[in-house]
Design a protein around this motif. Structure first.
Motif, PDB file in Angstrom:
ATOM      1  N   ILE B 254      13.302 -41.092  36.322  1.00 14.73           N
ATOM      2  CA  ILE B 254      14.610 -40.625  35.849  1.00 14.73           C
ATOM      3  C   ILE B 254      14.895 -39.216  36.384  1.00 14.73           C
ATOM      4  O   ILE B 254      14.032 -38.572  36.959  1.00 14.73           O
ATOM      5  N   ASP B 255      16.107 -38.763  36.152  1.00 13.12           N
ATOM      6  CA  ASP B 255      16.555 -37.488  36.728  1.00 13.12           C
ATOM      7  C   ASP B 255      15.946 -36.268  36.051  1.00 13.12           C
ATOM      8  O   ASP B 255      15.971 -35.165  36.600  1.00 13.12           O
ATOM      9  N   THR B 256      15.468 -36.415  34.835  1.00 12.24           N
ATOM     10  CA  THR B 256      15.047 -35.255  34.046  1.00 12.24           C
ATOM     11  C   THR B 256      13.549 -35.283  33.763  1.00 12.24           C
ATOM     12  O   THR B 256      12.851 -36.208  34.172  1.00 12.24           O
ATOM     13  N   THR B 257      13.053 -34.300  33.031  1.00 20.07           N
ATOM     14  CA  THR B 257      11.615 -34.018  33.028  1.00 20.07           C
ATOM     15  C   THR B 257      10.858 -34.423  31.768  1.00 20.07           C
ATOM     16  O   THR B 257       9.769 -33.912  31.514  1.00 20.07           O
ATOM     17  N   GLU B 258      11.388 -35.359  30.980  1.00 18.54           N
ATOM     18  CA  GLU B 258      10.720 -35.725  29.728  1.00 18.54           C
ATOM     19  C   GLU B 258       9.247 -36.107  29.912  1.00 18.54           C
ATOM     20  O   GLU B 258       8.407 -35.757  29.082  1.00 18.54           O
ATOM     21  N   TRP B 274      -1.731 -37.480  32.388  1.00 21.56           N
ATOM     22  CA  TRP B 274      -1.090 -36.841  33.527  1.00 21.56           C
ATOM     23  C   TRP B 274       0.321 -37.392  33.688  1.00 21.56           C
ATOM     24  O   TRP B 274       0.643 -38.442  33.134  1.00 21.56           O
ATOM     25  N   ALA B 275       1.100 -36.673  34.471  1.00 24.40           N
ATOM     26  CA  ALA B 275       2.446 -37.174  34.738  1.00 24.40           C
ATOM     27  C   ALA B 275       2.818 -36.899  36.187  1.00 24.40           C
ATOM     28  O   ALA B 275       2.280 -35.990  36.823  1.00 24.40           O
ATOM     29  N   VAL B 276       3.718 -37.721  36.684  1.00 21.97           N
ATOM     30  CA  VAL B 276       4.261 -37.532  38.027  1.00 21.97           C
ATOM     31  C   VAL B 276       5.775 -37.406  37.880  1.00 21.97           C
ATOM     32  O   VAL B 276       6.438 -38.377  37.532  1.00 21.97           O
ATOM     33  N   PRO B 277       6.320 -36.215  38.103  1.00 16.55           N
ATOM     34  CA  PRO B 277       7.767 -36.081  38.011  1.00 16.55           C
ATOM     35  C   PRO B 277       8.440 -36.650  39.262  1.00 16.55           C
ATOM     36  O   PRO B 277       7.795 -37.372  40.039  1.00 16.55           O
TER      37      PRO B 277
END
Lengths: 344, 408
Positions: B254-258, B274-277
């Motif tokens: 998605i466009d945002t960083t949640e 972990w996350a991958v923006p």
């Protein structure tokens, strides 16, 4: 008589100044020049295209206001107008979907779809009315609840049964083929038909409230429910009927949003015109004809405020601040006038 | 009597406030519209963004590219953000594009897929204004809805590569073998990007000698490019659900960083997640420690090219779908998509990612058969390489992926 009118105008002008003054303070607080901002907001409306854009919002806003004047006259706070616009749009979309592949004349299909929108709006209003009349649910709460239901239903339809092929998106359903759009003025986004529907709507309400026995009795219900009942007016039927009329007019607003503006159903199809219409209706104080310029002014504020983010990097919700302040101070001024003016 | 006096005093005070408020204020710190002190009038272009210009995501990537063009050729950008009917009720993108033209724009960028119909309508109604449709395909001859629109160009980066690299990083890092993918809305673009992430993840998972059947890859859709309370599903909730049910890496689509924000919170509580923006090269800054890296769009070179051509009168309608600069993935002047590694990527995995990137640069194509669709049907037979339209218009998610392929 003349004295009272002058007195009233004086107080309202003062309220206007006060509203713009406070709004200016808000602007100063964020480091902007109020003079420049007002100049840009209203100066941007100088072209034919811009006036047309204002009228594009004016038409549905005026219809919603027209409907609300009827429920106001009956002493009802029809907050559910937002949902009635939405449900009207759903009705219109439904009929367009059902008939778009038929052999019927496209103009007739559009007319039927607008009629269906009015019917759907009236139906949704009837729910709020029934809750009020038979369920004892205050129309504010019933209407608010039904607004949420109407939005949820729209989202369900847009993402579900009416989705675009392979896609589910907030951007709405597949746009209808061009022949199902109300024709526009050459080079503008404005449809003459939208103007016609809006003007017919407000003129209808004007005559209904000013010139008919029905309007008089409706106002009696609004002013004193019990007294009206004792005088033999069928009060609950009048209330229900005012809901139906308001719903039909709001539904027409929703129908215009589909057939003249978006050409499809989108989740926020009502565009907040219901809530804005409530403000206009409060400002004009039952005067249907006054709603024409006031609704235009509110629509102009909405369209003009787009300049704020573009030119000044400010949020366009400033127009909402100004609209709210206007309503607040005009109502306050009216209260002050009644208290400060010695009774004749 | 006294109350009347006090009331008048109050009203007089209020009047004074109004008068002082209305008097000319100090010159505002805003720039005058479309007027320049420079001798030559700068070329003005407009940008419509679907979300806030500072969203650390998709919209900001466009905004920065616009700034870059301003700097490079002395052009001037006018923009409007939050162009969607929830944030700007009653408006349409083509109407707002008209507002940018009124500010002097000779070219308008419609940057989101959501604005495609409006971009087409606007381009046809304004033949003298150039239009760039970011992520669009209207003027692609291979597209089913192809239309010749001489003043419109489609521009898109081959994010499939970025997503593959990101998917690989996720597969190398996950300890539970479960990767969550936060999808926006369901369409051709989002299907092919989620699928590309899966292909990258599967490739690197198998390269570690693991069984592809043990890799869980689940897509949950939000319903729009970002959260609109009351209208879309809540991305924060979806990410939390992923982390609470055994998924330890969430990839954002998605466009945002949640995904980043929530992963940061879970990590702060001591959980290994972990996350991958996505979208914007600075997106890792939100929670650097748990960031595996970000696949991002670099619109700069393609915008510069198109806007320069427009300003010189040599604009021609085209469909551009450009890949990374394999010699330097993060060169702002040359690459169209990039991948910037994050602090959360271990040194060992970083080396493996470099090797994977080298393989891709060397011609490795993961869009090669056998590839089956989610319903089990064969999409690409063994050894068959997907054509561009087959990738662009992927009809379903792939076999092995969990989640909806089409809106219900």
């Amino acid at each position: 008589m003349k004295h009272t009118t002058l007195n009233r105008i004086g107080f309202q002008l003062f309220a206007l100044l006060l509203a713009f003054g406070i709004a200016s303070l808000v602007l100063l607080a964020v480091g902007a020049s109020p003079v420049q901002i007002y100049k840009d907001m209203f100066g941007s409306l100088g072209t034919k295209g811009k006036i047309a854009d204002v009228l594009v919002s004016w038409a549905p806003l005026l219809l919603a206001t027209a409907g609300l004047l009827i429920t106001f006259a009956a002493g009802l706070w029809n907050i559910g107008v937002e949902g009635q616009i939405t449900f009207g749009a759903i009705g219109t979309t439904l009929v367009l979907r059902l008939l778009q592949n038929s052999a019927m004349n496209a103009g007739l299909i559009i007319a039927l779809s607008i009629f269906a929108g009015m019917l759907a709006g009236a139906l949704w209003a009837a729910l709020a009315g029934a809750l009020k009349t038979f369920g004892g649910v205050n129309e504010i709460f019933g209407g608010l609840g039904l607004n949420f239901v109407a939005t949820a239903l729209t989202i369900y339809l847009v993402f579900g049964p009416w989705k675009r092929p392979g896609t589910g998106s907030m951007s709405g359903t597949q746009p209808f083929p061009e022949q199902f759009n109300l024709p526009l003025f050459e080079g503008l986004r404005l449809s003459p038909w939208a103007l016609v529907v809006a003007v017919v709507g407000i003129v209808f309400v004007y005559f209904l409230l000013q010139g008919t026995y029905f309007g008089l009795r409706l106002k009696a219900v609004g002013k004193n429910f019990r007294a009206a009942y004792l005088l033999g007016i069928p009060t609950w039927q009048y209330m229900m009927f005012s809901f139906l009329l308001c719903g039909a007019l709001s539904g027409a607003a929703g129908a215009l949003q589909v057939t003249a503006v978006y050409h499809r159903l989108i989740p926020s199809i009502s565009s907040g015109y219901g809530y804005l219409g409530l403000m206009v209706a409060m400002l004009v104080n039952y005067q249907a004809i006054a709603a024409i310029p006031v609704a235009f002014f509110f629509a102009a504020l909405n369209i003009g405020s787009i300049q704020l983010p573009i030119v000044h990097k400010l949020d366009s919700s400033f127009s909402g601040v100004l609209q709210g302040l206007l309503v607040l101070f005009i109502l306050l001024a009216e209260g002050a006038r009644q208290r400060l003016t010695p009774k004749a | 009597m006294r109350t009347i006096v006090t009331r008048f005093a109050f009203l007089a005070l209020a009047l004074m406030l109004v008068i002082s408020a209305c008097s000319p204020a100090a010159p505002a710190a805003t720039e005058p519209p479309a007027v320049s002190t420079a001798p030559a009038e700068p070329y003005v272009f407009g940008l419509l963004m679907v979300g806030p210009y500072n969203d650390h995501g998709y919209s900001q990537a466009h905004y920065e590219a616009g700034k870059y063009v301003e700097e490079k050729i002395g052009a001037k950008m006018v923009y409007i953000d939050k162009v969607n009917t929830a944030d700007r009720p009653g408006t349409t993108p083509d109407q707002l594009a008209g507002d940018l033209v009124a500010q002097g724009a000779k070219l308008v960028i419609f940057s989101s897929d959501d604005m495609k119909d409006a971009a087409t309508a606007f381009a046809k109604a304004n033949p003298n204004i150039y239009v760039i449709m970011g992520s669009g395909d209207q003027v692609w001859k291979e597209a089913p809805n192809y239309e010749a629109i001489p003043n419109l160009s489609d521009i898109m980066g081959r994010m499939e590569y970025g997503k593959m690299i990101a998917g690989c990083a996720a597969a190398l890092t996950t300890q539970t073998g479960q990767i969550g993918y936060l999808g926006p809305l369901i369409n051709d673009e989002t299907r092919r990007l989620a699928a590309s992430a899966y292909l990258g993840a599967k490739h690197c998972w198998v390269a570690e000698g693991k069984n592809p059947a043990d890799l869980k890859f689940k897509v949950t859709w939000v319903g729009f490019w970002f959260n609109i309370p009351g209208f879309t599903a809540d991305p924060t909730q979806i990410v939390d659900d992923f982390f609470n049910s055994g998924y330890d890496v969430v990839m954002s689509g998605i466009d945002t960083t949640e995904a980043m924000v929530e992963a940061g919170k879970f990590a702060a509580e001591g959980k290994s997640v972990w996350a991958v923006p996505y979208d914007y090269e600075g997106a890792c800054e939100v929670s650097p420690k748990i960031c595996l890296g970000v696949p991002y769009f670099n619109w700069k070179p393609m915008y510069l090219e198109a806007i320069t051509a427009a300003s010189q009168g040599t604009f021609t309608s085209s469909f551009q779908w450009r890949g990374p600069d394999w010699s330097d993935l993060n060169n702002p002047d040359t690459t169209s998509v990039g991948f910037l590694k994050g602090e959360g990527l271990s040194a060992e995995n970083s080396t493996k990612i470099d090797a994977f990137i080298a393989d891709l640069a060397g011609g490795l194509n993961l869009w090669t058969g056998p590839i089956k669709l989610q319903d089990g049907s064969v999409y690409l037979a063994d050894g068959v390489v997907a054509t561009d339209p087959q990738v662009w218009f992927l009809p379903q998610l792939l076999e092995g992926m969990e989640g909806q392929s089409a809106a219900e």
